[in-house]
Design a protein around this motif. Sequence first.
Motif, PDB file in Angstrom:
ATOM      1  N   THR A  73       0.806  -1.221   0.000  1.00 22.83           N
ATOM      2  CA  THR A  73       0.000   0.000   0.000  1.00 22.83           C
ATOM      3  C   THR A  73       0.840   1.273   0.000  1.00 22.83           C
ATOM      4  N   CYS A  74       2.145   1.158  -0.153  1.00 28.38           N
ATOM      5  CA  CYS A  74       3.030   2.325  -0.110  1.00 28.38           C
ATOM      6  C   CYS A  74       3.306   2.833  -1.527  1.00 28.38           C
ATOM      7  N   SER A  75       3.107   4.122  -1.732  1.00 27.35           N
ATOM      8  CA  SER A  75       3.321   4.698  -3.060  1.00 27.35           C
ATOM      9  C   SER A  75       4.792   4.717  -3.467  1.00 27.35           C
ATOM     10  N   LEU A  76       5.709   4.547  -2.513  1.00 26.11           N
ATOM     11  CA  LEU A  76       7.133   4.549  -2.841  1.00 26.11           C
ATOM     12  C   LEU A  76       7.601   3.254  -3.496  1.00 26.11           C
ATOM     13  N   LEU A  77       6.816   2.174  -3.389  1.00 22.92           N
ATOM     14  CA  LEU A  77       7.216   0.887  -3.957  1.00 22.92           C
ATOM     15  C   LEU A  77       7.436   1.011  -5.463  1.00 22.92           C
ATOM     16  N   GLY A  78       6.477   1.525  -6.177  1.00 19.12           N
ATOM     17  CA  GLY A  78       6.601   1.734  -7.617  1.00 19.12           C
ATOM     18  C   GLY A  78       6.956   0.499  -8.410  1.00 19.12           C
ATOM     19  N   PRO A  79       6.209  -0.604  -8.254  1.00 19.23           N
ATOM     20  CA  PRO A  79       6.573  -1.810  -9.004  1.00 19.23           C
ATOM     21  C   PRO A  79       6.214  -1.686 -10.482  1.00 19.23           C
ATOM     22  N   GLY A  80       7.105  -2.174 -11.326  1.00 20.14           N
ATOM     23  CA  GLY A  80       6.856  -2.155 -12.757  1.00 20.14           C
ATOM     24  C   GLY A  80       5.863  -3.224 -13.188  1.00 20.14           C
ATOM     25  N   LEU A  81       5.921  -4.377 -12.535  1.00 20.17           N
ATOM     26  CA  LEU A  81       5.018  -5.506 -12.823  1.00 20.17           C
ATOM     27  C   LEU A  81       5.050  -5.934 -14.293  1.00 20.17           C
ATOM     28  N   GLN A  82       6.194  -5.742 -14.961  1.00 19.41           N
ATOM     29  CA  GLN A  82       6.312  -6.068 -16.368  1.00 19.41           C
ATOM     30  C   GLN A  82       6.025  -7.538 -16.665  1.00 19.41           C
ATOM     31  N   ARG A  83       6.362  -8.427 -15.745  1.00 17.28           N
ATOM     32  CA  ARG A  83       6.192  -9.861 -15.992  1.00 17.28           C
ATOM     33  C   ARG A  83       4.935 -10.436 -15.337  1.00 17.28           C
ATOM     34  N   SER A  84       4.060  -9.608 -14.813  1.00 17.61           N
ATOM     35  CA  SER A  84       2.890 -10.140 -14.107  1.00 17.61           C
ATOM     36  C   SER A  84       1.937 -10.876 -15.036  1.00 17.61           C
ATOM     37  N   GLY A  85       1.959 -10.537 -16.321  1.00 18.53           N
ATOM     38  CA  GLY A  85       1.108 -11.232 -17.282  1.00 18.53           C
ATOM     39  C   GLY A  85       1.504 -12.677 -17.519  1.00 18.53           C
ATOM     40  N   GLU A  86       2.661 -13.084 -16.994  1.00 16.80           N
ATOM     41  CA  GLU A  86       3.146 -14.452 -17.181  1.00 16.80           C
ATOM     42  C   GLU A  86       2.510 -15.441 -16.216  1.00 16.80           C
ATOM     43  N   VAL A  87       1.751 -14.942 -15.249  1.00 16.13           N
ATOM     44  CA  VAL A  87       1.106 -15.823 -14.273  1.00 16.13           C
ATOM     45  C   VAL A  87      -0.403 -15.675 -14.388  1.00 16.13           C
ATOM     46  N   PRO A  88      -1.153 -16.704 -13.969  1.00 19.99           N
ATOM     47  CA  PRO A  88      -2.613 -16.608 -14.039  1.00 19.99           C
ATOM     48  C   PRO A  88      -3.133 -15.390 -13.266  1.00 19.99           C
ATOM     49  N   GLU A  89      -4.225 -14.836 -13.723  1.00 25.68           N
ATOM     50  CA  GLU A  89      -4.813 -13.616 -13.139  1.00 25.68           C
ATOM     51  C   GLU A  89      -4.950 -13.696 -11.626  1.00 25.68           C
ATOM     52  N   ALA A  90      -5.406 -14.822 -11.104  1.00 26.65           N
ATOM     53  CA  ALA A  90      -5.632 -14.957  -9.657  1.00 26.65           C
ATOM     54  C   ALA A  90      -4.331 -14.904  -8.857  1.00 26.65           C
ATOM     55  N   GLN A  91      -3.195 -15.151  -9.506  1.00 24.17           N
ATOM     56  CA  GLN A  91      -1.913 -15.169  -8.815  1.00 24.17           C
ATOM     57  C   GLN A  91      -1.091 -13.904  -9.037  1.00 24.17           C
ATOM     58  N   ARG A  92      -1.611 -12.968  -9.776  1.00 21.88           N
ATOM     59  CA  ARG A  92      -0.871 -11.736 -10.069  1.00 21.88           C
ATOM     60  C   ARG A  92      -0.818 -10.839  -8.838  1.00 21.88           C
ATOM     61  N   PRO A  93       0.303 -10.139  -8.681  1.00 21.27           N
ATOM     62  CA  PRO A  93       0.413  -9.220  -7.546  1.00 21.27           C
ATOM     63  C   PRO A  93      -0.538  -8.047  -7.699  1.00 21.27           C
ATOM     64  N   ARG A  94      -1.022  -7.596  -6.566  1.00 20.68           N
ATOM     65  CA  ARG A  94      -1.904  -6.421  -6.523  1.00 20.68           C
ATOM     66  C   ARG A  94      -1.186  -5.312  -5.766  1.00 20.68           C
ATOM     67  N   TRP A  95      -1.030  -4.187  -6.404  1.00 18.79           N
ATOM     68  CA  TRP A  95      -0.399  -3.045  -5.750  1.00 18.79           C
ATOM     69  C   TRP A  95      -1.345  -1.874  -5.851  1.00 18.79           C
ATOM     70  N   GLU A  96      -1.857  -1.451  -4.718  1.00 22.38           N
ATOM     71  CA  GLU A  96      -2.792  -0.338  -4.674  1.00 22.38           C
ATOM     72  C   GLU A  96      -2.353   0.613  -3.565  1.00 22.38           C
ATOM     73  N   PRO A  97      -1.516   1.605  -3.920  1.00 23.30           N
ATOM     74  CA  PRO A  97      -1.001   2.514  -2.893  1.00 23.30           C
ATOM     75  C   PRO A  97      -2.114   3.341  -2.240  1.00 23.30           C
ATOM     76  N   LEU A  98      -2.074   3.376  -0.921  1.00 22.39           N
ATOM     77  CA  LEU A  98      -3.054   4.147  -0.165  1.00 22.39           C
ATOM     78  C   LEU A  98      -2.519   5.484   0.284  1.00 22.39           C
ATOM     79  N   ARG A  99      -1.207   5.514   0.529  1.00 26.55           N
ATOM     80  CA  ARG A  99      -0.626   6.765   0.991  1.00 26.55           C
ATOM     81  C   ARG A  99       0.842   6.812   0.605  1.00 26.55           C
ATOM     82  N   LYS A 100       1.355   7.997   0.617  1.00 28.20           N
ATOM     83  CA  LYS A 100       2.769   8.177   0.334  1.00 28.20           C
ATOM     84  C   LYS A 100       3.566   7.773   1.576  1.00 28.20           C
ATOM     85  N   GLY A 101       4.566   6.923   1.374  1.00 29.42           N
ATOM     86  CA  GLY A 101       5.451   6.542   2.465  1.00 29.42           C
ATOM     87  C   GLY A 101       6.322   7.725   2.844  1.00 29.42           C
ATOM     88  N   GLY A 102       6.945   7.644   3.976  1.00 28.99           N
ATOM     89  CA  GLY A 102       7.783   8.767   4.366  1.00 28.99           C
ATOM     90  C   GLY A 102       8.486   8.488   5.583  1.00 28.99           C
TER      91      GLY A 102
END
Length: 179
Positions: free
Chosen positions: A150-179
């Motif tokens: 949930t940290c906006s500083l993570l900034g994952p590219g997730l370029q290879r997430s399409g290589e795994v089934p939808e249910a196993q893909r990582p979910r990144w939803e930043p809620l707030r800016k880390g600091g």
Amino acid sequence: LRDDFNSSVDSLAAALKVLREAQARRRILVTGDVEDSGKDVAVRFADLGRAAAEAADLAIFFGEHGELAARAALAAGMDAGCAHSFPTQREAGEFLSQVLAKGDLVLLRSCDRDNGSHPVCDHPERIYYAQFGTVKCQRVDCRDDISCDTCSLLGPGLQRSGEVPEAQRPRWEPLRKGG
């Protein structure tokens, strides 16, 4: 298997039991320290290395004293070339990316510790996200008391997430800016 939320020493035996009993091509442990054990550094890393040798086919330790655990795993019978140590979780994640193969099961554990004035977390979630692409955040000592998920500083590219089934893909939803 992400055991990166309050992964205390009390949960280590159970997590390693799950890994040991799992049916997988290869069982991989990726972990930092287990500071809440109350044991001296050398003792707790020796214990961790021995436990890894019993539960995993491959062990990747990261952090300042990871080499102690890697040596203990080898001394406990882990095959040569199957116990690795890296100074940072970034290097551990890069190595995991190189060796991870279809059918492998990874147990990813974290370590929350107190540096004397603030809680510090090694945030191994970044190792998880690195398996799917780039990760912008490279903090060594993060004092944010939130998950990288949930940290906006993570900034994952997730370029290879399409290589795994939808249910196993990582979910990144930043809620707030880390600091």
